[in-house]
Design an enzyme around this catalytic site. Structure first.
Site, PDB file in Angstrom:
ATOM      1  N   ARG A   1       0.803  -1.231   0.000  1.00 35.51           N
ATOM      2  CA  ARG A   1       0.000   0.000   0.000  1.00 35.51           C
ATOM      3  C   ARG A   1       0.838   1.285   0.000  1.00 35.51           C
ATOM      4  NH1 ARG A   1      -4.271   0.360   4.263  1.00 35.51           N
ATOM      5  NH2 ARG A   1      -3.089  -1.085   5.548  1.00 35.51           N
TER       6      ARG A   1
ATOM      7  N   GLY B   1       9.436  -3.552  12.155  1.00 34.88           N
ATOM      8  CA  GLY B   1      10.273  -2.530  11.532  1.00 34.88           C
ATOM      9  C   GLY B   1       9.500  -1.343  10.980  1.00 34.88           C
TER      10      GLY B   1
ATOM     11  N   SER C   1      38.135  39.249   0.944  1.00 33.97           N
ATOM     12  CA  SER C   1      36.895  38.890   0.250  1.00 33.97           C
ATOM     13  C   SER C   1      37.192  38.368  -1.150  1.00 33.97           C
ATOM     14  CB  SER C   1      35.988  40.123   0.139  1.00 33.97           C
ATOM     15  OG  SER C   1      35.557  40.476   1.424  1.00 33.97           O
TER      16      SER C   1
HETATM   17  C1  UD1 Z   1      -0.292  -7.822  13.059  1.00 36.98           C
HETATM   18  C2  UD1 Z   1      -0.892  -8.669  14.196  1.00 36.98           C
HETATM   19  C3  UD1 Z   1      -2.135  -7.990  14.739  1.00 36.98           C
HETATM   20  C4  UD1 Z   1      -1.804  -6.591  15.204  1.00 36.98           C
HETATM   21  C5  UD1 Z   1      -1.135  -5.791  14.081  1.00 36.98           C
HETATM   22  C6  UD1 Z   1      -0.613  -4.496  14.625  1.00 36.98           C
HETATM   23  C7  UD1 Z   1      -0.352 -11.008  13.671  1.00 36.98           C
HETATM   24  C8  UD1 Z   1      -0.863 -12.287  13.145  1.00 36.98           C
HETATM   25  N1  UD1 Z   1      -1.185  -9.983  13.674  1.00 36.98           N
HETATM   26  O1  UD1 Z   1      -1.239  -7.820  12.016  1.00 36.98           O
HETATM   27  O2  UD1 Z   1      -2.680  -8.745  15.814  1.00 36.98           O
HETATM   28  O3  UD1 Z   1      -2.967  -5.943  15.652  1.00 36.98           O
HETATM   29  O4  UD1 Z   1      -0.015  -6.508  13.540  1.00 36.98           O
HETATM   30  O5  UD1 Z   1      -0.128  -3.714  13.581  1.00 36.98           O
HETATM   31  O6  UD1 Z   1       0.776 -10.949  14.093  1.00 36.98           O
HETATM   32  N2  UD1 Z   1       6.050  -9.613   8.706  1.00 36.98           N
HETATM   33  C9  UD1 Z   1       7.133 -10.384   8.369  1.00 36.98           C
HETATM   34  N3  UD1 Z   1       6.939 -11.599   7.801  1.00 36.98           N
HETATM   35  C10 UD1 Z   1       5.694 -12.093   7.563  1.00 36.98           C
HETATM   36  C11 UD1 Z   1       4.578 -11.303   7.927  1.00 36.98           C
HETATM   37  C12 UD1 Z   1       4.793 -10.065   8.490  1.00 36.98           C
HETATM   38  O7  UD1 Z   1       8.274  -9.973   8.566  1.00 36.98           O
HETATM   39  O8  UD1 Z   1       5.593 -13.222   7.067  1.00 36.98           O
HETATM   40  C13 UD1 Z   1       6.276  -8.291   9.310  1.00 36.98           C
HETATM   41  C14 UD1 Z   1       5.733  -7.154   8.456  1.00 36.98           C
HETATM   42  O9  UD1 Z   1       6.748  -6.654   7.611  1.00 36.98           O
HETATM   43  C15 UD1 Z   1       5.313  -6.133   9.488  1.00 36.98           C
HETATM   44  C16 UD1 Z   1       4.933  -6.977  10.690  1.00 36.98           C
HETATM   45  O10 UD1 Z   1       5.540  -8.237  10.516  1.00 36.98           O
HETATM   46  O11 UD1 Z   1       6.371  -5.287   9.870  1.00 36.98           O
HETATM   47  C17 UD1 Z   1       3.424  -7.141  10.846  1.00 36.98           C
HETATM   48  O12 UD1 Z   1       2.903  -7.787   9.737  1.00 36.98           O
HETATM   49  P1  UD1 Z   1       1.511  -7.378   9.098  1.00 36.98           P
HETATM   50  O13 UD1 Z   1       1.262  -8.266   7.956  1.00 36.98           O
HETATM   51  O14 UD1 Z   1       1.469  -5.918   8.887  1.00 36.98           O
HETATM   52  O15 UD1 Z   1       0.525  -7.803  10.299  1.00 36.98           O
HETATM   53  P2  UD1 Z   1      -0.945  -7.322  10.513  1.00 36.98           P
HETATM   54  O16 UD1 Z   1      -1.848  -8.087   9.627  1.00 36.98           O
HETATM   55  O17 UD1 Z   1      -1.014  -5.844  10.458  1.00 36.98           O
END
Ligand code: UD1
Ligand code: CA
Length: 451
Positions: free
Chosen positions: A15, A104, A387
């Protein structure tokens, strides 16, 4: 107790609509990733592991640029947050103490909040950072019984009743390192997203008879960046906090809302920062220094009592000793200005050393670049640079020397010598009125031709 840090940074960030990996987008002149690493650094972690995936190469490089000792692991493919943590755990095998998991893309978590999570570990095997959401949206919901955390349910998997809960999961989790490794290994992917959810470790811990608890923080701290709008929001929140902290620490900000701090800007007590000043990374301003309006500073050090600007630019490697004055339309790069040096107007000093109490006249330029290489200019103590002097580097001007205005200095100037490098002036008595007449006649002729 020793602490390890796992920072999740493998996600794509679709996004953001960007070629740049999400965690490398900047807030306060530093990648989001560095903000997370900086918050974690306050816990003095023994080990830091950054989990990369999308854009692994530049993300790994950025992680190492911030902390050369950190470990970088690749998560490929990205199967969820528990899967991401599981990739980091082998690097923490045998490591005593706790592990804190951070995202991150979440730059505003305060070190104090992470410290309170570590304290809460005395009461709970797993500690989760939660917050009361104004608009809980698609966040995971925290299911609690009194103080105890029973489980976390992801929005996709939640019932209507669970979705009505406003206590949400920030994503930050803390547990004993060995326990965390065993919990993430036990997580399955039988859920609406088909992902390995880190949030499932709470239920798994409870099933083992262990306790889980929630520490809460202000929602503002948990802002995760998923869009450019949220990036701008994070920038605004960071700046608001940095301005408030500066004021609290005894810094005068004439117009706080117009000053932009870098993520690591240090400003000493009784320093004065005028309106519209922008700090890049790596700036230290000592006590009683003054940065006047419309200055841009990065990678520089301004000592006690020095004054800079208005309209000055200090670039990386600018080192100003006590009571130096840098005035308007002056640019300083990779140059050391000793105590009491004055560079008042319209000057470029690059790759230079300037001795104490030397005065640099208006319009001086260190000609440091020959088109291929950079060269250094060395100016001694108590020198007077006239200068519009061009100092063609490499060149040295000795202590107590002078250069004449308009000189092009190509050879070293010994101490106490005067160097003149300009054409000799010629004077023609009475010629000016004749020239004016000539020019007027020529103009009249031209205008007649056009009519
Ligand atoms: C996650 C939480 C949710 C919380 C929210 C807060 C889980 C299952 N859910 O959801 O409960 O309310 O964050 O923002 O944990 N990432 C990886 N590898 C992956 C997946 C994600 O490194 O395979 C990293 C992403 O880059 C990101 C973070 O983990 O920095 C969170 O992942 P994201 O997919 O944004 O989780 P949410 O669905 O937002
Ligand atoms: Ca997210």
């Amino acid at each position: 107790m020793p602490v390890s840090l796992v920072i999740l940074a493998a996600g794509q960030g679709t996004r953001m609509n960007s070629d740049l990996p999400k965690v490398l987008h900047p807030v306060a002149a530093a990648p989001l990733l560095h903000h997370a690493m900086q918050a974690g650094r306050a816990l003095a972690p023994e080990k830091v592991v950054v989990v990369t995936g999308h854009g692994a190469e530049p993300v790994g490089a950025a992680a190492r640029a911030y902390d050369p000792d950190c470990a970088v692991v690749l998560q490929e493919p990205q199967l969820g947050t528990a899967h991401a943590v599981a990739q980091a755990m082998p690097l923490l095998a045998g490591q005593p103490g706790d592990t804190v998991v951070l995202y991150g893309d979440t730059p505003l978590i305060r070190p104090e909040t992470l410290e309170s999570m570590l304290l809460a570990r005395a009461r709970h095997a797993v500690v989760v950072l939660g917050f009361q959401a104004r608009d809980p949206g698609r966040y995971g919901r925290l299911i609690t019984t009194g103080e105890a955390l029973d489980r976390i349910v992801e929005f996709k998997d939640a019932t209507d009743e669970e979705r009505a809960i406003t206590l949400c999961n920030s994503g930050v989790i803390c547990a004993d390192t060995a326990l965390l490794a065993s919990l993430v290994a036990a997580v399955g992917n039988d859920n609406a997203a088909g992902e390995y959810y880190l949030t499932d470790i709470v239920e798994l811990a409870r099933a083992r008879g262990l306790s889980a608890g929630v520490v809460t923080c202000d929602e503002a701290e948990t802002l995760g960046v998923n869009t450019r709008a949220q990036l701008a929001e994070a920038e605004a929140a960071f700046q608001a906090r940095a301005r408030a902290e500066a004021l609290e620490n005894g810094v005068t900000l004439t117009a706080p809302e117009t000053v932009f701090f870098g993520f690591d800007t240090h400003v000493g007590r009784d320093a004065v920062i005028g309106p519209n000043v922008i700090f890049g990374p790596g700036v230290t301003i000592e006590s009683h220094a003054e940065i006047r309006a419309f200055c841009h500073l990065e990678g520089c050090h301004v000592s006690k009592g020095a004054t800079v600007g208005p309209f000055a630019r200090l670039r990386p490697g600018a080192e100003l000793a006590e009571d130096v004055h840098v005035g308007n339309f002056v640019e300083i790069k990779n140059a050391i200005l000793d105590e009491g040096v004055k560079v008042g107007h319209l000057t470029y000093l690059g790759d230079a050393d300037v001795g104490e109490h030397t005065n640099i006249g208006a319009g001086t330029v260190t000609c440091n670049y020959d088109g291929v290489n950079k060269h250094r200019t060395r100016i001694g103590k108590r020198v007077f640079i006239g200068s519009d002097t061009m100092l063609v580097a490499p060149v040295t001007v000795g202590d107590g020397a002078m250069t004449g205005s308009g000189s092009v200095i190509t050879q070293d100037v010994p101490a106490e010598a005067v160097a003149l490098g300009r054409a000799k002036q010629v004077v023609k008595p009475g010629l000016a009125p004749k020239l004016f007449e000539m020019y007027k006649a020529a103009k009249a002729k031209r205008q007649k031709g056009q009519a």
